[in-house]
Motif scaffolding. Structure first.
Motif, PDB file in Angstrom:
ATOM      1  N   ARG A 195      -6.398 -12.654  -9.024  1.00  0.00           N
ATOM      2  CA  ARG A 195      -5.451 -12.195  -8.010  1.00  0.00           C
ATOM      3  C   ARG A 195      -5.638 -10.729  -7.664  1.00  0.00           C
ATOM      4  O   ARG A 195      -5.355 -10.313  -6.547  1.00  0.00           O
ATOM      5  CB  ARG A 195      -4.027 -12.483  -8.462  1.00  0.00           C
ATOM      6  CG  ARG A 195      -3.775 -13.987  -8.474  1.00  0.00           C
ATOM      7  CD  ARG A 195      -2.353 -14.348  -8.537  1.00  0.00           C
ATOM      8  NE  ARG A 195      -1.537 -13.472  -7.723  1.00  0.00           N
ATOM      9  CZ  ARG A 195      -0.553 -13.867  -6.961  1.00  0.00           C
ATOM     10  NH1 ARG A 195      -0.270 -15.127  -6.887  1.00  0.00           N
ATOM     11  NH2 ARG A 195       0.163 -13.013  -6.284  1.00  0.00           N
ATOM     12  N   ASN A 196      -6.096  -9.924  -8.614  1.00  0.00           N
ATOM     13  CA  ASN A 196      -6.389  -8.520  -8.296  1.00  0.00           C
ATOM     14  C   ASN A 196      -7.492  -8.435  -7.244  1.00  0.00           C
ATOM     15  O   ASN A 196      -7.417  -7.634  -6.317  1.00  0.00           O
ATOM     16  CB  ASN A 196      -6.806  -7.749  -9.543  1.00  0.00           C
ATOM     17  CG  ASN A 196      -5.645  -7.417 -10.437  1.00  0.00           C
ATOM     18  OD1 ASN A 196      -4.547  -7.187  -9.972  1.00  0.00           O
ATOM     19  ND2 ASN A 196      -5.890  -7.406 -11.735  1.00  0.00           N
ATOM     20  N   GLU A 216      -8.361 -10.770  -5.024  1.00  0.00           N
ATOM     21  CA  GLU A 216      -7.814 -11.285  -3.765  1.00  0.00           C
ATOM     22  C   GLU A 216      -6.891 -10.261  -3.106  1.00  0.00           C
ATOM     23  O   GLU A 216      -6.943 -10.038  -1.902  1.00  0.00           O
ATOM     24  CB  GLU A 216      -7.055 -12.580  -4.043  1.00  0.00           C
ATOM     25  CG  GLU A 216      -6.470 -13.234  -2.831  1.00  0.00           C
ATOM     26  CD  GLU A 216      -5.686 -14.487  -3.191  1.00  0.00           C
ATOM     27  OE1 GLU A 216      -4.990 -14.994  -2.293  1.00  0.00           O
ATOM     28  OE2 GLU A 216      -5.730 -14.950  -4.349  1.00  0.00           O
ATOM     29  N   PHE A 217      -6.043  -9.612  -3.905  1.00  0.00           N
ATOM     30  CA  PHE A 217      -5.123  -8.604  -3.389  1.00  0.00           C
ATOM     31  C   PHE A 217      -5.881  -7.444  -2.751  1.00  0.00           C
ATOM     32  O   PHE A 217      -5.571  -7.012  -1.649  1.00  0.00           O
ATOM     33  CB  PHE A 217      -4.231  -8.098  -4.527  1.00  0.00           C
ATOM     34  CG  PHE A 217      -3.286  -7.014  -4.117  1.00  0.00           C
ATOM     35  CD1 PHE A 217      -2.105  -7.311  -3.468  1.00  0.00           C
ATOM     36  CD2 PHE A 217      -3.582  -5.683  -4.375  1.00  0.00           C
ATOM     37  CE1 PHE A 217      -1.229  -6.311  -3.078  1.00  0.00           C
ATOM     38  CE2 PHE A 217      -2.717  -4.678  -3.995  1.00  0.00           C
ATOM     39  CZ  PHE A 217      -1.537  -4.991  -3.345  1.00  0.00           C
ATOM     40  N   ASN A 245      -7.362  -8.477   0.598  1.00  0.00           N
ATOM     41  CA  ASN A 245      -6.389  -8.738   1.662  1.00  0.00           C
ATOM     42  C   ASN A 245      -5.605  -7.514   2.108  1.00  0.00           C
ATOM     43  O   ASN A 245      -5.157  -7.462   3.256  1.00  0.00           O
ATOM     44  CB  ASN A 245      -5.408  -9.822   1.224  1.00  0.00           C
ATOM     45  CG  ASN A 245      -6.075 -11.173   1.124  1.00  0.00           C
ATOM     46  OD1 ASN A 245      -7.072 -11.442   1.767  1.00  0.00           O
ATOM     47  ND2 ASN A 245      -5.514 -12.029   0.288  1.00  0.00           N
ATOM     48  N   TYR A 246      -5.385  -6.541   1.227  1.00  0.00           N
ATOM     49  CA  TYR A 246      -4.451  -5.457   1.536  1.00  0.00           C
ATOM     50  C   TYR A 246      -5.044  -4.058   1.502  1.00  0.00           C
ATOM     51  O   TYR A 246      -4.316  -3.079   1.518  1.00  0.00           O
ATOM     52  CB  TYR A 246      -3.242  -5.533   0.599  1.00  0.00           C
ATOM     53  CG  TYR A 246      -2.483  -6.809   0.772  1.00  0.00           C
ATOM     54  CD1 TYR A 246      -1.684  -7.018   1.887  1.00  0.00           C
ATOM     55  CD2 TYR A 246      -2.592  -7.820  -0.165  1.00  0.00           C
ATOM     56  CE1 TYR A 246      -0.996  -8.197   2.068  1.00  0.00           C
ATOM     57  CE2 TYR A 246      -1.903  -9.015   0.008  1.00  0.00           C
ATOM     58  CZ  TYR A 246      -1.118  -9.196   1.129  1.00  0.00           C
ATOM     59  OH  TYR A 246      -0.444 -10.371   1.303  1.00  0.00           O
ATOM     60  N   GLN A 306       2.639  -2.209  -3.155  1.00  0.00           N
ATOM     61  CA  GLN A 306       2.461  -3.512  -3.784  1.00  0.00           C
ATOM     62  C   GLN A 306       1.800  -3.304  -5.143  1.00  0.00           C
ATOM     63  O   GLN A 306       0.939  -2.461  -5.291  1.00  0.00           O
ATOM     64  CB  GLN A 306       1.567  -4.397  -2.923  1.00  0.00           C
ATOM     65  CG  GLN A 306       2.066  -4.634  -1.524  1.00  0.00           C
ATOM     66  CD  GLN A 306       3.188  -5.651  -1.480  1.00  0.00           C
ATOM     67  OE1 GLN A 306       3.295  -6.495  -2.358  1.00  0.00           O
ATOM     68  NE2 GLN A 306       4.021  -5.568  -0.474  1.00  0.00           N
ATOM     69  N   ILE A 365      -0.041  -5.398  -8.467  1.00  0.00           N
ATOM     70  CA  ILE A 365      -0.546  -6.591  -9.121  1.00  0.00           C
ATOM     71  C   ILE A 365      -0.945  -6.132 -10.524  1.00  0.00           C
ATOM     72  O   ILE A 365      -1.698  -5.199 -10.680  1.00  0.00           O
ATOM     73  CB  ILE A 365      -1.788  -7.165  -8.422  1.00  0.00           C
ATOM     74  CG1 ILE A 365      -1.489  -7.581  -6.994  1.00  0.00           C
ATOM     75  CG2 ILE A 365      -2.372  -8.316  -9.199  1.00  0.00           C
ATOM     76  CD1 ILE A 365      -0.765  -8.885  -6.837  1.00  0.00           C
ATOM     77  N   GLU A 398       2.345 -10.709  -9.489  1.00  0.00           N
ATOM     78  CA  GLU A 398       2.762  -9.862  -8.381  1.00  0.00           C
ATOM     79  C   GLU A 398       4.171  -9.355  -8.639  1.00  0.00           C
ATOM     80  O   GLU A 398       5.053 -10.112  -9.007  1.00  0.00           O
ATOM     81  CB  GLU A 398       2.719 -10.646  -7.075  1.00  0.00           C
ATOM     82  CG  GLU A 398       2.963  -9.782  -5.876  1.00  0.00           C
ATOM     83  CD  GLU A 398       2.620 -10.498  -4.583  1.00  0.00           C
ATOM     84  OE1 GLU A 398       1.855 -11.459  -4.617  1.00  0.00           O
ATOM     85  OE2 GLU A 398       3.156 -10.077  -3.556  1.00  0.00           O
TER      86      GLU A 398
END
Length: 146
Positions: free
Chosen positions: A56-57, A59-60, A63-64, A119, A121, A126
Motif C-alpha cells: 500500500r505504501n 500504491e499510495f 497515486n498521490y 495523508q 500510510i 491508512e
C-alpha cells in the motif's frame, strides 16, 4: 536500531511494478537537501537516496505524489549485493514503512481527493487525513537540478 527519517523531493514520478508473487513494489529516489550551500554556486546541494516501498505504501506514492513533490519517509536501511560483469556490486536502500505528504495534494474531482490534506500510510494501514497541518516552507535556494 536501524531507523531512517528523511524529508525530501521526489526526483521522478513513482512507478509501481508487480513482483512474480503479486506484491507491489516501487523504487524511487528522494532528493534530500544538505544543510549547507555550495560555496562556489551559492546553492544547496542534495543527496539522492534510493528508496523502496512495498504494498500500500507503493500504491499510495504512485497515486498521490509526483516528481518534485516533497514527502517525508520513515524506514530502515537495507544493504544488498548482486553480480554485474563478474564484479560484486553493493546497493543501499531505505525500505519505507511510513509515508507523509508534506505539500498539499492537488487532485481533480475525478480522483475524489480533497486539497490541503496530509495523508499517512504506516505499515500498510491508512490513517485519517488532517485539514490543519504545518506545510514546510519552500526554500528558494533549494535547487537539485530538476
Amino acid at each position: 536500531m536501524n531507523h531512517v527519517s528523511l524529508i525530501g523531493c521526489l526526483a521522478r514520478n513513482v512507478e509501481v511494478k508487480n513482483t512474480q508473487s503479486g506484491s507491489q513494489v516501487a523504487r524511487f529516489s528522494l532528493a534530500v537537501r544538505r544543510e549547507y550551500k555550495n560555496k562556489a554556486t551559492g546553492k544547496y546541494e542534495a543527496d539522492f537516496i534510493n528508496c523502496t516501498a512495498w504494498g500500500r505504501n507503493a500504491e499510495f506514492l504512485q497515486n498521490y505524489t509526483a516528481k518534485g513533490k516533497q514527502v517525508g519517509i520513515e524506514g530502515s536501511l537495507q544493504v544488498s549485493s548482486y553480480e554485474k560483469d563478474g564484479q560484486k556490486v553493493y546497493s543501499t536502500d531505505v525500505v519505507v514503512n511510513k509515508v507523509t505528504l508534506i505539500e498539499k495534494v492537488e487532485r481533480d474531482n475525478y480522483t475524489g481527493v480533497a486539497q490541503n490534506q496530509e495523508q499517512h500510510i504506516e505499515n500498510g494501514n491508512e490513517y485519517g487525513s488532517y485539514d490543519d497541518y504545518e506545510v514546510y516552507p519552500d526554500d528558494p535556494g533549494y535547487d537539485v537540478g530538476f
